[in-house]
Design an enzyme around this catalytic site. Structure first.
Site, mmCIF file in Angstrom:
data_model
loop_
_atom_site.group_PDB
_atom_site.id
_atom_site.type_symbol
_atom_site.label_atom_id
_atom_site.label_comp_id
_atom_site.label_asym_id
_atom_site.label_seq_id
_atom_site.Cartn_x
_atom_site.Cartn_y
_atom_site.Cartn_z
ATOM 1 N N GLY A 68 6.589 -21.312 24.069
ATOM 2 C CA GLY A 68 7.620 -22.300 24.433
ATOM 3 C C GLY A 68 7.719 -23.416 23.411
ATOM 4 O O GLY A 68 7.884 -24.589 23.764
ATOM 5 N N SER B 213 0.836 -1.208 0.000
ATOM 6 C CA SER B 213 0.000 0.000 0.000
ATOM 7 C C SER B 213 0.869 1.256 0.000
ATOM 8 O O SER B 213 0.523 2.270 -0.617
ATOM 9 C CB SER B 213 -0.927 0.003 1.222
ATOM 10 O OG SER B 213 -1.725 -1.150 1.202
ATOM 11 N N ILE C 158 -0.667 -7.274 9.949
ATOM 12 C CA ILE C 158 -0.320 -8.222 11.024
ATOM 13 C C ILE C 158 1.093 -8.764 10.853
ATOM 14 O O ILE C 158 1.617 -9.404 11.750
ATOM 15 C CB ILE C 158 -1.316 -9.405 11.090
ATOM 16 C CG1 ILE C 158 -1.234 -10.268 9.825
ATOM 17 C CG2 ILE C 158 -2.728 -8.917 11.366
ATOM 18 C CD1 ILE C 158 -1.837 -11.661 10.004
ATOM 19 N N ASP C 159 1.725 -8.504 9.699
ATOM 20 C CA ASP C 159 3.032 -9.115 9.412
ATOM 21 C C ASP C 159 4.205 -8.422 10.108
ATOM 22 O O ASP C 159 5.268 -9.005 10.232
ATOM 23 C CB ASP C 159 3.291 -9.107 7.895
ATOM 24 C CG ASP C 159 2.243 -9.891 7.122
ATOM 25 O OD1 ASP C 159 1.624 -10.783 7.732
ATOM 26 O OD2 ASP C 159 2.049 -9.615 5.925
HETATM 27 N N1 LIG Z 1 4.744 -1.587 -6.329
HETATM 28 C C1 LIG Z 1 3.499 -1.094 -6.259
HETATM 29 N N2 LIG Z 1 3.153 0.012 -6.950
HETATM 30 C C2 LIG Z 1 1.913 0.538 -6.882
HETATM 31 N N3 LIG Z 1 0.922 0.003 -6.124
HETATM 32 C C3 LIG Z 1 1.191 -1.096 -5.407
HETATM 33 C C4 LIG Z 1 2.487 -1.708 -5.437
HETATM 34 N N4 LIG Z 1 2.462 -2.784 -4.634
HETATM 35 C C5 LIG Z 1 1.209 -2.852 -4.144
HETATM 36 N N5 LIG Z 1 0.440 -1.835 -4.592
HETATM 37 C C6 LIG Z 1 -0.980 -1.581 -4.316
HETATM 38 O O1 LIG Z 1 -1.244 -1.759 -2.925
HETATM 39 C C7 LIG Z 1 -2.203 -2.807 -2.737
HETATM 40 C C8 LIG Z 1 -1.949 -3.510 -1.437
HETATM 41 O O2 LIG Z 1 -0.662 -4.110 -1.478
HETATM 42 P P1 LIG Z 1 -0.413 -5.571 -0.841
HETATM 43 O O3 LIG Z 1 -1.416 -6.515 -1.414
HETATM 44 O O4 LIG Z 1 1.020 -5.874 -1.054
HETATM 45 O O5 LIG Z 1 -0.781 -5.432 0.691
HETATM 46 P P2 LIG Z 1 -0.042 -4.628 1.850
HETATM 47 O O6 LIG Z 1 -0.441 -3.198 1.785
HETATM 48 O O7 LIG Z 1 1.411 -4.918 1.818
HETATM 49 O O8 LIG Z 1 -0.740 -5.239 3.142
HETATM 50 P P3 LIG Z 1 -0.569 -6.714 3.738
HETATM 51 O O9 LIG Z 1 0.800 -7.212 3.380
HETATM 52 O O10 LIG Z 1 -0.757 -6.541 5.195
HETATM 53 O O11 LIG Z 1 -1.657 -7.537 3.148
HETATM 54 C C9 LIG Z 1 -2.056 -3.668 -3.991
HETATM 55 O O12 LIG Z 1 -3.207 -4.410 -4.260
HETATM 56 C C10 LIG Z 1 -1.809 -2.610 -5.069
HETATM 57 O O13 LIG Z 1 -3.017 -2.008 -5.484
HETATM 58 O O1 LIG Z 2 -6.127 -12.256 2.702
HETATM 59 P P1 LIG Z 2 -5.245 -12.837 1.646
HETATM 60 O O2 LIG Z 2 -5.322 -12.090 0.370
HETATM 61 O O3 LIG Z 2 -5.460 -14.300 1.533
HETATM 62 O O4 LIG Z 2 -3.737 -12.614 2.107
HETATM 63 C C1 LIG Z 2 -3.060 -13.368 3.048
HETATM 64 C C2 LIG Z 2 -1.790 -12.643 3.368
HETATM 65 O O5 LIG Z 2 -2.115 -11.422 3.999
HETATM 66 C C3 LIG Z 2 -1.509 -11.361 5.271
HETATM 67 O O6 LIG Z 2 -2.443 -11.828 6.223
HETATM 68 C C4 LIG Z 2 -1.175 -9.941 5.608
HETATM 69 O O7 LIG Z 2 -0.219 -9.488 4.709
HETATM 70 C C5 LIG Z 2 -0.290 -12.282 5.159
HETATM 71 O O8 LIG Z 2 0.174 -12.685 6.423
HETATM 72 C C6 LIG Z 2 -0.854 -13.379 4.306
HETATM 73 O O9 LIG Z 2 0.167 -14.003 3.575
HETATM 74 MG MG LIG Z 3 2.585 -6.494 2.738
#
Ligand SMILES: Nc1ncnc2c1ncn2[C@@H]1O[C@H](COP(=O)(O)OP(=O)(O)OP(=O)(O)O)[C@@H](O)[C@H]1O
Ligand SMILES: O=P(O)(O)OC[C@H]1O[C@](O)(CO)[C@@H](O)[C@@H]1O
Ligand SMILES: [Mg+2]
EC number: 2.7.1.11
Length: 324
Positions: free
Chosen positions: A189, A109, A130-131
């Site tokens: 543990g 994001s 949550i990661d």
């Molecule tokens: N490199 C990028 N450039 C532009 N937009 C991006 C990029 N990477 C991700 N996004 C946008 O952000 C959204 C959310 O990214 P992603 O699915 O990686 O989740 P996150 O924000 O890392 O959260 P989480 O890892 O907790 O699920 C993607 O669906 C996309 O629309």
């Molecule tokens: O809800 P989805 O798209 O299955 O994504 C699961 C992924 O999202 C997370 O819950 C948060 O990034 C990761 O731990 C997991 O790999």
């Molecule tokens: Mg992420």
């Protein structure tokens, strides 16, 4: 009191995390307090592209600090990662007079927020995942609650493993990072914890440790597997083959994303949401709000996205000592 912005927007993006609602509430109520109009964008970047934008009032956020999920919904948007999708999102921000956008989400994001900022949309990012895998911040909203949910499940599994003298193999989330697994392993543990940051030598790291625990008198075992480290099913099969111990696999999955946020997530979310709006009101844009230990700080978005963090080395060494 004069603000640099008259209207701001807030959205949640990526996987939801407990505490996202508390962050939305803090953004909305701080905006109202400062006399700034606040709108919510539903379904993350998907809603920014389609123009799914709603006004936010104090009533809308009343009592949401205790709720899991996100009242604004969330999404992963492939369209946003196209030039056309991004341009539509930018156009909608301009059309809706959004002079500052608060993005609550994970590292992906933030990359999206960076693209928006490069196209002239002022942004502030809040870490909600949550990661706990965002390099610039020591803590992300949702991590504590997710750890506690996983711990509660592992403790319950431990009861039945004790009764049957089995080995519980539990897969936890964390994407490509081992923060969740490491902390759950320490707190429960666990006999063994497998994390992606360290390679897995099955004999040394898994069967060897289980045999050594058995020699010390242990009759049931727990193996925590980070989803990014290995397949819990494969690990369980190998344990059975190498030791003869009966195994049971539990994939905790999305249960780790749900539930009422615990105090750390509610309070961190409130602090960060407040700070995000204060920055925008002061005309400070393109920042990421982070925790640096107990301090709530902010960094330039480009700089923040280049920052990295590994696992806490002391925690790894300590866990190694406790497992041996
Ligand atoms: N490199 C990028 N450039 C532009 N937009 C991006 C990029 N990477 C991700 N996004 C946008 O952000 C959204 C959310 O990214 P992603 O699915 O990686 O989740 P996150 O924000 O890392 O959260 P989480 O890892 O907790 O699920 C993607 O669906 C996309 O629309
Ligand atoms: O809800 P989805 O798209 O299955 O994504 C699961 C992924 O999202 C997370 O819950 C948060 O990034 C990761 O731990 C997991 O790999
Ligand atoms: Mg992420």
């Amino acid at each position: 009191m004069s603000n640099s912005v008259k209207r701001i927007g807030v959205l949640t993006s990526g996987g939801d995390a407990p505490g996202m609602n508390a962050a939305i509430r803090a953004v909305v109520l701080t905006s109202i307090h400062l006399g700034i109009d606040c709108v919510g964008i539903r379904r993350g970047y998907t809603g920014l592209i389609s123009g799914d934008i709603v006004p936010m009032t104090a009533e809308d956020v009343n009592g949401i600090e205790r709720c899991g999920g996100t009242i604004l919904y969330t999404a992963r948007s492939a369209e946003f990662q196209t030039e056309k999708g991004l341009q539509r999102a930018v156009d909608n921000c301009k059309f809706m007079d959004i002079e500052g956008l608060v993005v609550i989400g994970g590292d992906g994001s933030y990359r999206g927020a960076l693209e928006l900022s490069r196209h002239g949309v002022p942004v502030v990012g809040l870490p909600g995942t949550i990661d706990n895998d965002i390099g610039c911040t020591s803590y992300t909203i949702g991590f504590d609650t997710a750890c506690n949910t996983a711990i509660d499940a592992v403790d319950k599994l431990d009861d039945t493993m004790q009764a049957h003298e089995r080995c519980s193999v539990v897969e936890v989330m964390g994407h490509r990072a081992g923060h969740l697994a490491l902390n759950v392993g320490i707190a429960t543990g666990a006999t063994v914890t497998l994390i992606p940051e360290m390679g897995v030598d099955f004999e040394a790291d898994v069967s060897g440790r289980i045999r050594s625990a058995r020699l010390k008198g242990q009759t049931h075992f727990t193996v925590i597997v980070a989803e990014g480290a290995a397949s819990a099913h494969e690990v369980a099969e190998k344990i059975k083959a190498a030791t003869g111990i009966d195994t049971r696999v539990t994939t905790l999955g999305h249960i780790q994303r749900g539930g009422s946020p615990l105090i750390r997530d509610r309070v961190t979310a409130a602090r960060m949401g407040y700070k995000a709006v204060r920055l925008l009101a002061d005309g400070v844009f393109n920042r990421i709000i982070c925790m640096n230990g107990e301090k709530c700080v902010d960094y330039d978005i480009e700089e923040a996205l280049n920052m990295t963090k590994g696992l806490d080395e002391d925690a790894c060494l300590m866990q190694d000592a406790l497992m041996s």
